[in-house]
Design an enzyme around this catalytic site. Sequence first.
Site, PDB file in Angstrom:
ATOM      1  N   ASN A   1     -18.498 -34.673  25.509  1.00  0.00           N
ATOM      2  CA  ASN A   1     -18.789 -36.084  25.778  1.00  0.00           C
ATOM      3  C   ASN A   1     -17.829 -36.978  25.007  1.00  0.00           C
ATOM      4  O   ASN A   1     -17.457 -36.685  23.861  1.00  0.00           O
ATOM      5  CB  ASN A   1     -20.254 -36.422  25.481  1.00  0.00           C
ATOM      6  CG  ASN A   1     -20.693 -36.105  24.082  1.00  0.00           C
ATOM      7  OD1 ASN A   1     -20.200 -35.166  23.469  1.00  0.00           O
ATOM      8  ND2 ASN A   1     -21.630 -36.873  23.556  1.00  0.00           N
ATOM      9  N   VAL A   2     -17.405 -38.049  25.664  1.00  0.00           N
ATOM     10  CA  VAL A   2     -16.474 -39.010  25.061  1.00  0.00           C
ATOM     11  C   VAL A   2     -17.100 -40.387  25.171  1.00  0.00           C
ATOM     12  O   VAL A   2     -17.295 -40.901  26.280  1.00  0.00           O
ATOM     13  CB  VAL A   2     -15.102 -38.973  25.760  1.00  0.00           C
ATOM     14  CG1 VAL A   2     -14.146 -39.988  25.121  1.00  0.00           C
ATOM     15  CG2 VAL A   2     -14.489 -37.570  25.697  1.00  0.00           C
TER      16      VAL A   2
ATOM     17  N   CYS B   1     -20.036 -38.070  30.138  1.00  0.00           N
ATOM     18  CA  CYS B   1     -20.710 -36.850  29.676  1.00  0.00           C
ATOM     19  C   CYS B   1     -19.769 -35.645  29.677  1.00  0.00           C
ATOM     20  O   CYS B   1     -18.784 -35.594  30.429  1.00  0.00           O
ATOM     21  CB  CYS B   1     -21.879 -36.503  30.581  1.00  0.00           C
ATOM     22  SG  CYS B   1     -23.165 -37.740  30.663  1.00  0.00           S
TER      23      CYS B   1
ATOM     24  N   ALA C   1     -17.026 -47.864  22.516  1.00  0.00           N
ATOM     25  CA  ALA C   1     -17.719 -48.998  21.911  1.00  0.00           C
ATOM     26  C   ALA C   1     -18.439 -49.816  22.980  1.00  0.00           C
ATOM     27  O   ALA C   1     -19.472 -50.430  22.716  1.00  0.00           O
ATOM     28  CB  ALA C   1     -16.723 -49.874  21.157  1.00  0.00           C
ATOM     29  N   SER C   2     -17.894 -49.820  24.185  1.00  0.00           N
ATOM     30  CA  SER C   2     -18.592 -50.383  25.339  1.00  0.00           C
ATOM     31  C   SER C   2     -19.406 -49.228  25.915  1.00  0.00           C
ATOM     32  O   SER C   2     -18.893 -48.418  26.707  1.00  0.00           O
ATOM     33  CB  SER C   2     -17.572 -50.910  26.365  1.00  0.00           C
ATOM     34  OG  SER C   2     -18.247 -51.389  27.505  1.00  0.00           O
ATOM     35  N   TYR C   3     -20.646 -49.119  25.478  1.00  0.00           N
ATOM     36  CA  TYR C   3     -21.435 -47.887  25.654  1.00  0.00           C
ATOM     37  C   TYR C   3     -21.404 -47.290  27.061  1.00  0.00           C
ATOM     38  O   TYR C   3     -21.376 -46.086  27.251  1.00  0.00           O
ATOM     39  CB  TYR C   3     -22.896 -48.141  25.272  1.00  0.00           C
ATOM     40  CG  TYR C   3     -23.143 -48.435  23.802  1.00  0.00           C
ATOM     41  CD1 TYR C   3     -22.121 -48.397  22.866  1.00  0.00           C
ATOM     42  CD2 TYR C   3     -24.429 -48.773  23.370  1.00  0.00           C
ATOM     43  CE1 TYR C   3     -22.361 -48.687  21.533  1.00  0.00           C
ATOM     44  CE2 TYR C   3     -24.679 -49.061  22.032  1.00  0.00           C
ATOM     45  CZ  TYR C   3     -23.641 -49.023  21.111  1.00  0.00           C
ATOM     46  OH  TYR C   3     -23.877 -49.302  19.801  1.00  0.00           O
TER      47      TYR C   3
ATOM     48  N   GLU D   1     -20.321 -32.746  30.918  1.00  0.00           N
ATOM     49  CA  GLU D   1     -20.311 -32.045  32.210  1.00  0.00           C
ATOM     50  C   GLU D   1     -19.220 -32.587  33.124  1.00  0.00           C
ATOM     51  O   GLU D   1     -18.471 -31.837  33.752  1.00  0.00           O
ATOM     52  CB  GLU D   1     -21.664 -32.206  32.918  1.00  0.00           C
ATOM     53  CG  GLU D   1     -22.840 -31.572  32.196  1.00  0.00           C
ATOM     54  CD  GLU D   1     -23.558 -32.543  31.268  1.00  0.00           C
ATOM     55  OE1 GLU D   1     -22.873 -33.332  30.575  1.00  0.00           O
ATOM     56  OE2 GLU D   1     -24.791 -32.512  31.236  1.00  0.00           O
TER      57      GLU D   1
ATOM     58  N   CYS E   1     -24.184 -36.722  36.478  1.00  0.00           N
ATOM     59  CA  CYS E   1     -23.524 -35.407  36.421  1.00  0.00           C
ATOM     60  C   CYS E   1     -24.049 -34.476  37.507  1.00  0.00           C
ATOM     61  O   CYS E   1     -23.286 -33.710  38.098  1.00  0.00           O
ATOM     62  CB  CYS E   1     -23.704 -34.784  35.040  1.00  0.00           C
ATOM     63  SG  CYS E   1     -22.729 -35.648  33.785  1.00  0.00           S
TER      64      CYS E   1
HETATM   65  O1  LIG Z   1     -26.273 -33.827  29.665  1.00  0.00           O
HETATM   66  C1  LIG Z   1     -25.796 -34.667  28.879  1.00  0.00           C
HETATM   67  C2  LIG Z   1     -26.568 -35.656  28.256  1.00  0.00           C
HETATM   68  C3  LIG Z   1     -25.954 -36.539  27.396  1.00  0.00           C
HETATM   69  N1  LIG Z   1     -24.612 -36.461  27.154  1.00  0.00           N
HETATM   70  C4  LIG Z   1     -23.969 -37.357  26.192  1.00  0.00           C
HETATM   71  C5  LIG Z   1     -23.718 -38.763  26.639  1.00  0.00           C
HETATM   72  C6  LIG Z   1     -23.706 -39.513  25.308  1.00  0.00           C
HETATM   73  O2  LIG Z   1     -22.443 -39.397  24.695  1.00  0.00           O
HETATM   74  C7  LIG Z   1     -24.708 -38.744  24.459  1.00  0.00           C
HETATM   75  C8  LIG Z   1     -26.066 -39.387  24.350  1.00  0.00           C
HETATM   76  O3  LIG Z   1     -26.580 -39.671  25.598  1.00  0.00           O
HETATM   77  O4  LIG Z   1     -24.814 -37.458  25.063  1.00  0.00           O
HETATM   78  C9  LIG Z   1     -23.832 -35.493  27.765  1.00  0.00           C
HETATM   79  O5  LIG Z   1     -22.634 -35.400  27.516  1.00  0.00           O
HETATM   80  N2  LIG Z   1     -24.456 -34.655  28.623  1.00  0.00           N
HETATM   81 ZN   LIG Z   2     -24.224 -36.746  32.551  1.00  0.00          ZN
END
Ligand SMILES: O=c1ccn([C@H]2C[C@H](O)[C@@H](CO)O2)c(=O)[nH]1
Ligand SMILES: [Zn+2]
Length: 132
Positions: free
Chosen positions: A35-36, A46, A39-41, A48, A88
Site C-alpha cells: 500500500n502507498v 491498496c 497526505a491527500s488520503y 492489491e 480492489c
Molecule cells: O485490503 C487492504 C485494506 C487496506 N489497505 C491499505 C490502505 C491504507 O493504506 C491502509 C488502511 O486502510 O491499508 C490495503 O492495502 N489493502
Molecule cells: Zn483495496
Amino acid sequence: MQAARAAAEASYSPYSRFRVGAAVLAGGTVFSGCNVENASYGLTVCAERIAIFTAVAAGHRRIACIAVACVDAEASATQASLMPCGACLQVIAEFGTADTQLHVHGSRSYTLRELLPYAFRLGQPASSRSGC
Ligand SMILES: O=c1ccn([C@H]2C[C@H](O)[C@@H](CO)O2)c(=O)[nH]1
Ligand SMILES: [Zn+2]
C-alpha cells in the site's frame, strides 16, 4: 503469502501505520505490491491494486490468484474485517475470474465469487480483448 508478507515491508503507510502487502500469480510469475499512502488520503492505493497493476504493466492480463498480508494485523483492533476493499475486488474481477482464489491474511481463502458475486462487467473481459 510469503511474497505478500515480504512486500508489506516496503509499505508507505505513515498515516494509517497499517502495512499491507499483496502478491499475484500471473503467467507463472509472482508480482507483488504494497500500500502507498498520500497526505491527500483519498489518493492512497491498496497493496492489491499495486500488485495487479505491476503484473499488467509487465504484460499479463490474467491473474491466477492473489495473496494479501497485513504484517500489523495482530496489533490491530480491526482484525476481524481485514478483507480486500471493494475497489480492489472490482480490479480483481477485471483480470481474474469468478473462481480466482484470494488468500487473505493467512487466515483462509475465498473465491472472488464469494466476495463479489455481482461484479460490474462491460462485455468481454480485458484478458480476451485484442489490441489494447
Ligand atoms: O485490503 C487492504 C485494506 C487496506 N489497505 C491499505 C490502505 C491504507 O493504506 C491502509 C488502511 O486502510 O491499508 C490495503 O492495502 N489493502
Ligand atoms: Zn483495496
